[in-house]
Design a protein around this motif. Sequence first.
Motif, short mmCIF file in Angstrom:
data_model
loop_
_atom_site.label_atom_id
_atom_site.label_comp_id
_atom_site.label_asym_id
_atom_site.label_seq_id
_atom_site.Cartn_x
_atom_site.Cartn_y
_atom_site.Cartn_z
N LEU A 123 0.85 -1.18 0.00
CA LEU A 123 0.00 0.00 0.00
C LEU A 123 0.89 1.23 0.00
N PRO A 124 0.40 2.33 -0.55
CA PRO A 124 1.16 3.58 -0.43
C PRO A 124 1.43 3.87 1.05
N THR A 160 -10.78 4.47 3.66
CA THR A 160 -11.70 3.84 2.70
C THR A 160 -10.95 3.44 1.42
N GLU A 161 -10.08 4.33 0.98
CA GLU A 161 -9.30 4.03 -0.22
C GLU A 161 -8.40 2.82 -0.01
N ALA A 162 -7.79 2.77 1.16
CA ALA A 162 -6.88 1.66 1.47
C ALA A 162 -7.62 0.33 1.46
N LEU A 163 -8.81 0.32 2.04
CA LEU A 163 -9.61 -0.91 2.07
C LEU A 163 -9.98 -1.34 0.65
N ALA A 164 -10.33 -0.36 -0.17
CA ALA A 164 -10.68 -0.67 -1.55
C ALA A 164 -9.47 -1.23 -2.29
N MET A 165 -8.32 -0.63 -2.03
CA MET A 165 -7.09 -1.11 -2.69
C MET A 165 -6.76 -2.53 -2.27
N LEU A 166 -6.91 -2.80 -0.98
CA LEU A 166 -6.63 -4.15 -0.48
C LEU A 166 -7.57 -5.15 -1.15
#
Length: 231
Positions: A123-124, A160-166
């Motif tokens: 992740l970033p 939210t973005e991190a969860l979507a990326m995962l």
Amino acid sequence: RFAAQRIRGAIIDAVRAADWAPRSVRTLARRLDSVEQRLASSLGRIPSIGETAQELGVGVEEVRSLRERVFRSVVLAFEHVVTEDVDEELTLIDMLADDGREPDAELEDRELKSYLREAVAHLPERHRLIVVGYFIQERTSEELARFLGVTESRISQMRTEALAMLRRGIEAQYSHSQAEPEGLVERRRADYARRITETSSVTERIGERGDPDSDDRFCEEIDRLVDLVGS
DNA sequence: GAATGTGTATTCAAGCACTA
DNA sequence: TAGTGCTTGAATACACATTC
């Protein structure tokens, strides 16, 4: 729910793998904490980074760097001995019950955990800090916002973005799409999924012994994350 | 190289859920 | 019911990619 439980274990692995901090950092971190508390009580407010640095006798940048490193590190006491009997040193891992799963399920489990571990690791930077800080270290959005120098709402959005990326990163491991991604965003997503895949071989993924989902309290803390990623 | 389109990062405001 | 923590949508600015 089944997938959620497996992903939860993978997240534990991922966070555990991120615990890189050497003893020297831990020692300095304790000193930093102590100095900050002392200053806070004497000043009646949260000390500035400059005041903390001066008290520690180091530079401001050094304090910033240390804070970031400590924040990133996570310590889980899976190897913590839970018995007093010298002849029978049982760790938390030893205490975990055998879930009686079939071998194929076990292999699938290990692979998924490995994928998720890599997904978190790739992740970033800021997104990773937020995932670990919020779901594992129980930091509030306010704390994370202060740490990253953004607003709380931005933290919420990045979470939210991190969860979507995962979720996308994991899904990509099982989709096997051969289509060439179109557009910048799709290419970045594909690159993210590729980095997850490339980090380890199939043998390594299914060969590693997955650590059990130990520590009920810890597992409860990340349940929210698991439900979101695994659903 | 300039114009345009697209994506990202951020803030602000409004509102929701929970708790004491 | 007020306070806290969080989410979401709108708006804005900026960076980068694409097209001409």
